[in-house]
Design a protein around this motif. Structure first.
Motif, PDB file in Angstrom:
ATOM      1  N   LEU A 100       0.825  -1.206   0.000  1.00 16.39           N
ATOM      2  CA  LEU A 100       0.000   0.000   0.000  1.00 16.39           C
ATOM      3  C   LEU A 100       0.860   1.256   0.000  1.00 16.39           C
ATOM      4  N   THR A 101       1.948   1.234   0.743  1.00 17.72           N
ATOM      5  CA  THR A 101       2.844   2.399   0.790  1.00 17.72           C
ATOM      6  C   THR A 101       3.487   2.657  -0.569  1.00 17.72           C
ATOM      7  N   VAL A 102       4.005   1.598  -1.185  1.00 15.16           N
ATOM      8  CA  VAL A 102       4.658   1.739  -2.489  1.00 15.16           C
ATOM      9  C   VAL A 102       3.663   2.210  -3.543  1.00 15.16           C
ATOM     10  N   TYR A 103       2.476   1.609  -3.552  1.00 14.62           N
ATOM     11  CA  TYR A 103       1.494   1.961  -4.575  1.00 14.62           C
ATOM     12  C   TYR A 103       0.888   3.338  -4.343  1.00 14.62           C
ATOM     13  N   SER A 104       0.764   3.745  -3.101  1.00 15.97           N
ATOM     14  CA  SER A 104       0.302   5.106  -2.813  1.00 15.97           C
ATOM     15  C   SER A 104       1.306   6.120  -3.350  1.00 15.97           C
ATOM     16  N   PHE A 105       2.584   5.805  -3.197  1.00 15.82           N
ATOM     17  CA  PHE A 105       3.632   6.673  -3.755  1.00 15.82           C
ATOM     18  C   PHE A 105       3.494   6.748  -5.275  1.00 15.82           C
ATOM     19  N   MET A 106       3.259   5.602  -5.929  1.00 12.61           N
ATOM     20  CA  MET A 106       3.107   5.581  -7.382  1.00 12.61           C
ATOM     21  C   MET A 106       1.917   6.417  -7.830  1.00 12.61           C
ATOM     22  N   VAL A 107       0.805   6.273  -7.116  1.00 11.47           N
ATOM     23  CA  VAL A 107      -0.412   6.998  -7.479  1.00 11.47           C
ATOM     24  C   VAL A 107      -0.199   8.501  -7.340  1.00 11.47           C
ATOM     25  N   VAL A 108       0.392   8.917  -6.234  1.00  5.06           N
ATOM     26  CA  VAL A 108       0.647  10.338  -6.023  1.00  5.06           C
ATOM     27  C   VAL A 108       1.640  10.859  -7.062  1.00  5.06           C
ATOM     28  N   TYR A 109       2.649  10.084  -7.356  1.00  4.95           N
ATOM     29  CA  TYR A 109       3.641  10.483  -8.358  1.00  4.95           C
ATOM     30  C   TYR A 109       2.971  10.707  -9.714  1.00  4.95           C
ATOM     31  N   GLN A 110       2.037   9.815 -10.068  1.00 10.60           N
ATOM     32  CA  GLN A 110       1.341   9.942 -11.345  1.00 10.60           C
ATOM     33  C   GLN A 110       0.363  11.118 -11.342  1.00 10.60           C
ATOM     34  N   ASP A 111      -0.378  11.272 -10.262  1.00  7.78           N
ATOM     35  CA  ASP A 111      -1.382  12.335 -10.192  1.00  7.78           C
ATOM     36  C   ASP A 111      -0.754  13.722 -10.130  1.00  7.78           C
ATOM     37  N   GLU A 112       0.357  13.831  -9.421  1.00  6.51           N
ATOM     38  CA  GLU A 112       1.002  15.134  -9.219  1.00  6.51           C
ATOM     39  C   GLU A 112       2.149  15.378 -10.192  1.00  6.51           C
ATOM     40  N   GLU A 113       2.251  14.527 -11.228  1.00  3.91           N
ATOM     41  CA  GLU A 113       3.261  14.691 -12.274  1.00  3.91           C
ATOM     42  C   GLU A 113       4.685  14.757 -11.711  1.00  3.91           C
TER      43      GLU A 113
END
Length: 236
Positions: free
Chosen positions: A43-56
């Protein structure tokens, strides 16, 4: 032979030790907390990925933590339920292996697409269809890499234990053994991120293949570039 309370007879000490362990409540609690730790790491790793994608590319710890808090409960209970079902399904002519690969990306699907339990399973089957063997191969390679790194991480503990058995000077230090064990445990936890990250890339790969998201975003970007060029041309 080894006889224990209750009249059960075991042929060897290894057999006795195995059944004595699996019949212990501590054994099942250790499995449960291991699963929870793995799902929290995912969950931590994927949350980082999601935020990275959403916030460019601009990742704020607060944004990652917000995703973790919003999904922690449903990810853990879904993960435990799916793990138990997969384990029981192993005895059903290998269906558990197939199902385990299918739901291997469920955490990222649940977080990225904000789906519930049933919808996440349906989405997992949709994405994996036609790509099961590729995903299985990816997991196999990632697991092989993890096993090598895990062996190297546990090697100091094995060496120290061997030296203690041989009663060599300096090996009797409890601090040395505890330090090596702690280091191996921490490294083992981080080792799981290898397969987690690999599955993350596989998810985005399958989404692009199935839904064409990458091509749609590129098309929108081309349209924006054309509009910008037209607007600039009108200024001259």
């Amino acid at each position: 032979m080894k006889r224990v309370a209750g009249g059960q007879v075991y042929e060897s000490y290894g057999e006795f030790n195995f059944f004595n362990q699996v019949n212990s409540v501590n054994y099942y609690f250790s499995i449960l907390f291991t699963l929870i730790s793995f799902f929290f790491l995912s969950l931590t790793v994927y949350s980082f990925m999601v935020v990275y994608q959403d916030e460019e590319g601009e990742v704020e710890p607060a944004a990652v933590w917000r995703h973790i808090k919003e999904n922690l409960v449903k990810v853990i209970y879904s993960g435990v339920v799916l793990s138990v079902f997969t384990f029981l399904s192993v005895f059903m002519l290998g269906f558990g292996i197939y199902f385990g690969v299918v739901i291997s990306m469920f955490v990222l699907i649940m977080v990225r697409e904000e789906l519930g339990f049933v919808d996440t399973i349906e989405r997992s089957f949709y994405l994996i269809k036609g790509h099961w063997w590729a995903t299985f191969g990816l997991l196999f390679v990632a697991g092989f890499i993890q096993s090598i790194i895990g062996y190297l991480a546990a090697l100091p503990v094995g060496i120290i234990t061997f030296l203690r058995v041989m009663q060599l000077p300096g090996a009797e230090s409890d601090l040395l053994l505890v330090s090596a064990t702690t280091l191996a445990t921490v490294l083992t936890i981080y080792i799981y991120s290898v397969s987690v990250i690999a599955l993350g890339f596989q998810y985005f790969n399958l989404v692009e293949k199935k839904d064409g998201i990458g091509f749609m975003e590129q098309a929108e970007l081309i349209g924006q570039q054309q509009q910008g060029a037209t607007a600039n041309a009108g200024q001259y």
